[in-house]
Design a protein around this motif. Structure first.
Motif, PDB file in Angstrom:
ATOM      1  N   GLY A  40       0.780  -1.231   0.000  1.00  0.00           N
ATOM      2  CA  GLY A  40       0.000   0.000   0.000  1.00  0.00           C
ATOM      3  C   GLY A  40       0.808   1.275   0.000  1.00  0.00           C
ATOM      4  O   GLY A  40       0.256   2.356  -0.227  1.00  0.00           O
ATOM      5  N   LEU A  41       2.100   1.161   0.226  1.00  0.00           N
ATOM      6  CA  LEU A  41       2.945   2.367   0.288  1.00  0.00           C
ATOM      7  C   LEU A  41       3.800   2.544  -0.949  1.00  0.00           C
ATOM      8  O   LEU A  41       4.534   3.521  -1.066  1.00  0.00           O
ATOM      9  CB  LEU A  41       3.840   2.323   1.522  1.00  0.00           C
ATOM     10  N   GLY A  42       3.758   1.614  -1.830  1.00  0.00           N
ATOM     11  CA  GLY A  42       4.608   1.701  -3.006  1.00  0.00           C
ATOM     12  C   GLY A  42       6.061   1.577  -2.623  1.00  0.00           C
ATOM     13  O   GLY A  42       6.414   0.880  -1.673  1.00  0.00           O
ATOM     14  N   LEU A  43       6.906   2.267  -3.352  1.00  0.00           N
ATOM     15  CA  LEU A  43       8.338   2.247  -3.077  1.00  0.00           C
ATOM     16  C   LEU A  43       8.739   3.563  -2.431  1.00  0.00           C
ATOM     17  O   LEU A  43       8.388   4.640  -2.920  1.00  0.00           O
ATOM     18  CB  LEU A  43       9.134   2.059  -4.369  1.00  0.00           C
ATOM     19  N   PHE A 103      15.948  -2.076 -12.235  1.00  0.00           N
ATOM     20  CA  PHE A 103      15.760  -2.578 -10.884  1.00  0.00           C
ATOM     21  C   PHE A 103      16.349  -3.968 -10.730  1.00  0.00           C
ATOM     22  O   PHE A 103      16.340  -4.776 -11.668  1.00  0.00           O
ATOM     23  CB  PHE A 103      14.272  -2.665 -10.547  1.00  0.00           C
ATOM     24  N   GLY A 104      16.797  -4.242  -9.518  1.00  0.00           N
ATOM     25  CA  GLY A 104      17.123  -5.601  -9.140  1.00  0.00           C
ATOM     26  C   GLY A 104      15.858  -6.360  -8.760  1.00  0.00           C
ATOM     27  O   GLY A 104      14.758  -5.798  -8.761  1.00  0.00           O
TER      28      GLY A 104
ATOM     29  N   PHE B  34       5.968   7.949 -15.586  1.00  0.00           N
ATOM     30  CA  PHE B  34       6.359   6.577 -15.885  1.00  0.00           C
ATOM     31  C   PHE B  34       5.287   5.601 -15.379  1.00  0.00           C
ATOM     32  O   PHE B  34       4.600   5.869 -14.392  1.00  0.00           O
ATOM     33  CB  PHE B  34       7.681   6.221 -15.174  1.00  0.00           C
ATOM     34  N   TYR B  36       5.495   1.484 -14.350  1.00  0.00           N
ATOM     35  CA  TYR B  36       6.296   0.278 -14.164  1.00  0.00           C
ATOM     36  C   TYR B  36       5.368  -0.879 -13.833  1.00  0.00           C
ATOM     37  O   TYR B  36       4.305  -0.690 -13.235  1.00  0.00           O
ATOM     38  CB  TYR B  36       7.292   0.446 -13.016  1.00  0.00           C
ATOM     39  N   GLN B  38       5.344  -4.857 -12.015  1.00  0.00           N
ATOM     40  CA  GLN B  38       6.079  -5.791 -11.160  1.00  0.00           C
ATOM     41  C   GLN B  38       5.366  -7.129 -11.163  1.00  0.00           C
ATOM     42  O   GLN B  38       4.254  -7.256 -10.640  1.00  0.00           O
ATOM     43  CB  GLN B  38       6.188  -5.260  -9.743  1.00  0.00           C
ATOM     44  N   LEU B  44      10.884  -4.202 -10.586  1.00  0.00           N
ATOM     45  CA  LEU B  44      10.013  -3.410 -11.456  1.00  0.00           C
ATOM     46  C   LEU B  44      10.623  -3.307 -12.844  1.00  0.00           C
ATOM     47  O   LEU B  44      11.831  -3.173 -13.007  1.00  0.00           O
ATOM     48  CB  LEU B  44       9.818  -1.997 -10.874  1.00  0.00           C
ATOM     49  N   PHE B  90       2.820   0.274 -11.124  1.00  0.00           N
ATOM     50  CA  PHE B  90       3.194   1.481 -10.392  1.00  0.00           C
ATOM     51  C   PHE B  90       3.311   2.663 -11.347  1.00  0.00           C
ATOM     52  O   PHE B  90       3.965   2.563 -12.389  1.00  0.00           O
ATOM     53  CB  PHE B  90       4.536   1.297  -9.687  1.00  0.00           C
ATOM     54  N   PHE B 103       7.086   7.218  -6.378  1.00  0.00           N
ATOM     55  CA  PHE B 103       6.149   6.183  -6.819  1.00  0.00           C
ATOM     56  C   PHE B 103       4.809   6.301  -6.113  1.00  0.00           C
ATOM     57  O   PHE B 103       4.723   6.707  -4.954  1.00  0.00           O
ATOM     58  CB  PHE B 103       6.731   4.795  -6.520  1.00  0.00           C
ATOM     59  N   GLY B 104       3.765   5.892  -6.826  1.00  0.00           N
ATOM     60  CA  GLY B 104       2.473   5.712  -6.209  1.00  0.00           C
ATOM     61  C   GLY B 104       2.436   4.399  -5.439  1.00  0.00           C
ATOM     62  O   GLY B 104       3.395   3.628  -5.447  1.00  0.00           O
ATOM     63  N   GLY B 105       1.324   4.158  -4.772  1.00  0.00           N
ATOM     64  CA  GLY B 105       1.202   2.971  -3.936  1.00  0.00           C
ATOM     65  C   GLY B 105       0.996   1.670  -4.704  1.00  0.00           C
ATOM     66  O   GLY B 105       1.057   0.592  -4.123  1.00  0.00           O
ATOM     67  N   GLY B 106       0.753   1.776  -6.001  1.00  0.00           N
ATOM     68  CA  GLY B 106       0.597   0.580  -6.820  1.00  0.00           C
ATOM     69  C   GLY B 106      -0.843   0.123  -6.939  1.00  0.00           C
ATOM     70  O   GLY B 106      -1.676   0.377  -6.057  1.00  0.00           O
TER      71      GLY B 106
END
Lengths: 112, 113
Positions: A40-43, A103-104, B34, B36, B38, B44, B90, B103-106
């Motif tokens: 819920g918080l994303g990255l 990204f990894g 952007f 992305y 996942q 991502l 995202f 980034f947004g929360g997805g």
């Protein structure tokens, strides 16, 4: 092969232990990043490194430090891990000033 | 300061249906935008990006997104989804003040067979 490699993939640590997360990239990207991902918080950005020994705090740096002694390698260190640092940690890299990140695959850290 | 809101945490659609995932941004300048994706247990991957010009940008796997300055939005669309599109998506923004992405929360997309 252009990639970002994170080690380890999974890690379980006890509260108070030190944690080292490693990240490497083979693209000679100047800029590298550490993010954590929570539901819920994303990255959320922890640290940015603009090049060797040129690091800046991100949005949530408390409880973390980083090290970048070689351009291709960027480490995230948790001194005395806490349970609220349980998360998935992602490393990314990009060319200087560029937002096209690579990204990894992430490190899943569980602190018990 | 910049921020991104993805108002839908979860979206479920049937295979073959059309899709729209919403993204609203806040930025003091026209940002770079952007999307992305996942997939499970992966990092991502960039789907598409908008820097300037044509507000509709094409991405991989049939995805496209439309930038709207008046609505501060960058919604992602696909005409016909496949079960393999199930993933977390995202939206991200960069206000051109360096390389930092916010980034947004997805949005977790589930495609029913």
């Amino acid at each position: 092969d252009m990639k970002v490699t994170q080690m380890p993939r999974y890690l379980i640590k006890r509260m108070g232990e030190n944690v080292l997360l490693e990240c490497g990239q083979d693209m000679s990207h100047e800029t590298m990043y550490w993010y954590r991902q929570d539901p819920g918080l994303g990255l959320q950005l922890i640290y940015i490194s603009y090049d060797v020994d040129s690091n800046s705090e991100g949005d949530i740096p408390k409880g973390y430090r980083v090290s970048r002694k070689k351009r291709e390698h960027f480490s995230l260190i948790l001194d005395s891990a806490k349970t609220n640092q349980t998360s998935v940690y992602f490393c990314a890299s990009s060319l200087r000033g560029n937002s096209d990140y690579t990204f990894g695959s992430g490190t899943r850290l569980l602190v018990i | 300061a910049q921020s991104v809101t993805q108002p839908d945490a979860r979206v479920t659609v049937s295979e073959g249906a059309s899709l729209q995932l919403r993204c609203k941004y806040s930025s003091s300048v026209t940002p770079y935008l952007f999307w992305y994706v996942q997939y499970p247990r992966q990092g991502l991957q960039l789907l598409l990006k908008y820097y300037s010009g044509d507000p509709v940008v094409q991405g991989v796997n049939g995805f496209e997104a439309e930038f709207s300055k008046s609505n501060s939005s960058f919604h992602l669309r696909k005409a016909s989804v496949h079960w393999s599109d199930s993933a977390v998506y995202f939206c991200a923004v960069n206000n051109n003040a360096g390389a930092k992405l916010t980034f947004g929360g997805g949005t977790r997309l589930t495609v029913r067979p």
